[in-house]
Design a protein around this motif. Sequence first.
Motif, PDB file in Angstrom:
ATOM      1  N   GLU A 289      -5.721  63.783 -29.027  1.00 44.01           N
ATOM      2  CA  GLU A 289      -4.625  64.031 -28.080  1.00 44.01           C
ATOM      3  C   GLU A 289      -3.304  63.467 -28.572  1.00 44.01           C
ATOM      4  O   GLU A 289      -2.250  64.112 -28.446  1.00 44.01           O
ATOM      5  CB  GLU A 289      -4.966  63.431 -26.714  1.00 44.01           C
ATOM      6  N   ALA A 290      -3.348  62.267 -29.130  1.00 42.07           N
ATOM      7  CA  ALA A 290      -2.109  61.657 -29.645  1.00 42.07           C
ATOM      8  C   ALA A 290      -1.557  62.481 -30.802  1.00 42.07           C
ATOM      9  O   ALA A 290      -0.334  62.653 -30.933  1.00 42.07           O
ATOM     10  CB  ALA A 290      -2.376  60.221 -30.087  1.00 42.07           C
ATOM     11  N   LEU A 291      -2.445  63.028 -31.646  1.00 39.67           N
ATOM     12  CA  LEU A 291      -2.003  63.882 -32.760  1.00 39.67           C
ATOM     13  C   LEU A 291      -1.335  65.145 -32.220  1.00 39.67           C
ATOM     14  O   LEU A 291      -0.264  65.543 -32.692  1.00 39.67           O
ATOM     15  CB  LEU A 291      -3.188  64.244 -33.657  1.00 39.67           C
ATOM     16  N   GLN A 292      -1.964  65.760 -31.226  1.00 37.82           N
ATOM     17  CA  GLN A 292      -1.396  66.991 -30.655  1.00 37.82           C
ATOM     18  C   GLN A 292      -0.010  66.734 -30.075  1.00 37.82           C
ATOM     19  O   GLN A 292       0.918  67.513 -30.276  1.00 37.82           O
ATOM     20  CB  GLN A 292      -2.327  67.534 -29.564  1.00 37.82           C
ATOM     21  N   ALA A 294       2.095  64.272 -30.839  1.00 38.41           N
ATOM     22  CA  ALA A 294       3.075  63.919 -31.878  1.00 38.41           C
ATOM     23  C   ALA A 294       3.566  65.163 -32.609  1.00 38.41           C
ATOM     24  O   ALA A 294       4.768  65.309 -32.876  1.00 38.41           O
ATOM     25  CB  ALA A 294       2.454  62.928 -32.860  1.00 38.41           C
ATOM     26  N   VAL A 295       2.645  66.071 -32.934  1.00 45.04           N
ATOM     27  CA  VAL A 295       3.036  67.291 -33.659  1.00 45.04           C
ATOM     28  C   VAL A 295       3.911  68.158 -32.761  1.00 45.04           C
ATOM     29  O   VAL A 295       4.932  68.698 -33.199  1.00 45.04           O
ATOM     30  CB  VAL A 295       1.786  68.071 -34.139  1.00 45.04           C
ATOM     31  N   HIS A 296       3.523  68.262 -31.502  1.00 39.72           N
ATOM     32  CA  HIS A 296       4.329  69.071 -30.589  1.00 39.72           C
ATOM     33  C   HIS A 296       5.724  68.477 -30.422  1.00 39.72           C
ATOM     34  O   HIS A 296       6.732  69.188 -30.489  1.00 39.72           O
ATOM     35  CB  HIS A 296       3.642  69.198 -29.227  1.00 39.72           C
ATOM     36  N   ASP A 297       5.800  67.169 -30.207  1.00 39.20           N
ATOM     37  CA  ASP A 297       7.108  66.534 -29.982  1.00 39.20           C
ATOM     38  C   ASP A 297       8.001  66.649 -31.221  1.00 39.20           C
ATOM     39  O   ASP A 297       9.204  66.853 -31.115  1.00 39.20           O
ATOM     40  CB  ASP A 297       6.934  65.059 -29.599  1.00 39.20           C
ATOM     41  N   ALA A 298       7.425  66.523 -32.406  1.00 38.83           N
ATOM     42  CA  ALA A 298       8.232  66.531 -33.633  1.00 38.83           C
ATOM     43  C   ALA A 298       8.630  67.941 -34.053  1.00 38.83           C
ATOM     44  O   ALA A 298       9.680  68.136 -34.674  1.00 38.83           O
ATOM     45  CB  ALA A 298       7.466  65.847 -34.770  1.00 38.83           C
ATOM     46  N   THR A 299       7.786  68.944 -33.736  1.00 38.27           N
ATOM     47  CA  THR A 299       8.009  70.267 -34.340  1.00 38.27           C
ATOM     48  C   THR A 299       7.865  71.435 -33.367  1.00 38.27           C
ATOM     49  O   THR A 299       8.270  72.553 -33.700  1.00 38.27           O
ATOM     50  CB  THR A 299       6.982  70.512 -35.470  1.00 38.27           C
ATOM     51  N   GLY A 300       7.215  71.228 -32.243  1.00 38.61           N
ATOM     52  CA  GLY A 300       6.935  72.334 -31.321  1.00 38.61           C
ATOM     53  C   GLY A 300       5.716  73.144 -31.729  1.00 38.61           C
ATOM     54  O   GLY A 300       5.309  74.066 -31.023  1.00 38.61           O
ATOM     55  N   THR A 301       5.117  72.820 -32.877  1.00 39.36           N
ATOM     56  CA  THR A 301       3.960  73.583 -33.361  1.00 39.36           C
ATOM     57  C   THR A 301       2.710  73.201 -32.574  1.00 39.36           C
ATOM     58  O   THR A 301       2.404  72.015 -32.446  1.00 39.36           O
ATOM     59  CB  THR A 301       3.712  73.276 -34.863  1.00 39.36           C
ATOM     60  N   PRO A 302       1.953  74.188 -32.064  1.00 36.55           N
ATOM     61  CA  PRO A 302       0.703  73.843 -31.390  1.00 36.55           C
ATOM     62  C   PRO A 302      -0.358  73.360 -32.386  1.00 36.55           C
ATOM     63  O   PRO A 302      -0.418  73.846 -33.521  1.00 36.55           O
ATOM     64  CB  PRO A 302       0.273  75.168 -30.738  1.00 36.55           C
ATOM     65  N   LEU A 303      -1.140  72.400 -31.950  1.00 33.58           N
ATOM     66  CA  LEU A 303      -2.260  71.877 -32.741  1.00 33.58           C
ATOM     67  C   LEU A 303      -3.479  71.974 -31.830  1.00 33.58           C
ATOM     68  O   LEU A 303      -3.530  71.312 -30.793  1.00 33.58           O
ATOM     69  CB  LEU A 303      -1.967  70.420 -33.137  1.00 33.58           C
ATOM     70  N   THR A 304      -4.443  72.821 -32.206  1.00 25.85           N
ATOM     71  CA  THR A 304      -5.528  73.183 -31.295  1.00 25.85           C
ATOM     72  C   THR A 304      -6.864  72.638 -31.788  1.00 25.85           C
ATOM     73  O   THR A 304      -7.188  72.762 -32.980  1.00 25.85           O
ATOM     74  CB  THR A 304      -5.638  74.730 -31.203  1.00 25.85           C
ATOM     75  N   VAL A 305      -7.650  72.051 -30.876  1.00 24.19           N
ATOM     76  CA  VAL A 305      -9.018  71.631 -31.204  1.00 24.19           C
ATOM     77  C   VAL A 305      -9.889  72.879 -31.202  1.00 24.19           C
ATOM     78  O   VAL A 305      -9.944  73.612 -30.213  1.00 24.19           O
ATOM     79  CB  VAL A 305      -9.547  70.608 -30.179  1.00 24.19           C
TER      80      VAL A 305
END
Length: 341
Positions: A289-292, A294-305
Amino acid sequence: MSHPVSGLGEFALIRRLAARLGPARRDVVVGIGDDVAAVEVRADRYLLMTCDAQVEGVHFLPGVTPPERVGRKAAAVNLSDIAAAGGRPTHFLVSLLLPPDTAVEWMEAAYDGIAHEAALFGADVVGGNVARAGQLALDLTLLGEVERDRIVRRAGARPGDLVLVTGSPGMARAGLALLKQPAPGLADEERRRLVDAYQLPVPRIREARAMGDVGGVTAMIDVSDGLAADLGHICDESGVGLRLLARSLPVDEGMGRLARSLGVDPLEWVLGGGDDYELALTARPGRAEALQRAVHDATGTPLTVIGEIVPREAGRHLVLDGGQEVPLTVAGWEHFGAGHP
Ligand SMILES: Nc1ncnc2c1ncn2[C@@H]1O[C@H](COP(=O)(O)OP(=O)(O)O)[C@@H](O)[C@H]1O
Ligand SMILES: Cc1ncc(C[n+]2csc(CCOP(=O)(O)OP(=O)(O)O)c2C)c(N)n1
Ligand SMILES: [Mg+2]
């Protein structure tokens, strides 16, 4: 008796050639078999090295993809390998293999593309080479660096880890299909998004750096040959198995619609399309969750499990929507394989 490399296949060829090399130098930390090679140069960081080519007719369609985009993608596919190691790109070498009738204007535009993409990620072009060739190719080498405690390899995934992916794999394959055949009924905006995914992949450098700030990523690879095949490389190098959940895969809506209209199961493109240059990774479950975020906040890119790592003996499976588990057999790109799109 001589026999062609096509009979051996890309990966068997690499293994066979690598077997001819002597022992590695002592400063080589990561050699053949990962997205990048890593070498000890300083107490606190590794030097990273990678190379990948864009060949006319193999990686791009002659006369279709504008030269500026061919150049940008040639840089991007290399930047993507540095991203997969968690590193920062620094210096490019540009080797140009050119048929004598190549238009100077085409080459200038392609070079502008390389320079533009490199600059976007803080890298410089510092040299290269020119040679005459039968077929046009841009073969780039990229150096980079990564803090010793932040390098991520293909090995490192452990049972219990979650599997995640950035963006929506399969869109690039849809873009290639659109360039090869008309698809009436697709809105211009939809068409542009898919073609851009194929011609202008965004190297996930910023996403990987944001993940490095959080920590907890255990293995990573960039998806060039296809999600299933590239996750297979993580499994091979880590000595683990894999359970992917079909219902969790991020299926882009426009991509899905196009696939179905062409009689293709969208999952075939998501799992086997290639050219995505997304990052596929494994992470300790408590960090996902923390990775998702951080990636969203920094880039807007979705990171999906999209699944989990299991012991090697449990194999590699896809869990279908109904709960049925089928072996994950979707093949990826193989340079000497049959049935290329
Ligand atoms: N001709 C070669 N000689 C030595 N190593 C190679 C050769 N071709 C590929 N490799 C290595 O084999 C591994 C797999 O290559 P490849 O699939 O091209 O990786 P990537 O998808 O990261 O570009 C990489 O570690 C690469 O450096
Ligand atoms: C005209 C055209 N046909 C087919 C493809 C699909 N394709 C060509 S190479 C490739 C795999 C990625 O390229 P590769 O040189 O294997 O990169 P690497 O895995 O070494 O990073 C794919 C999916 C394409 N990009 N363009
Ligand atoms: Mg390669």
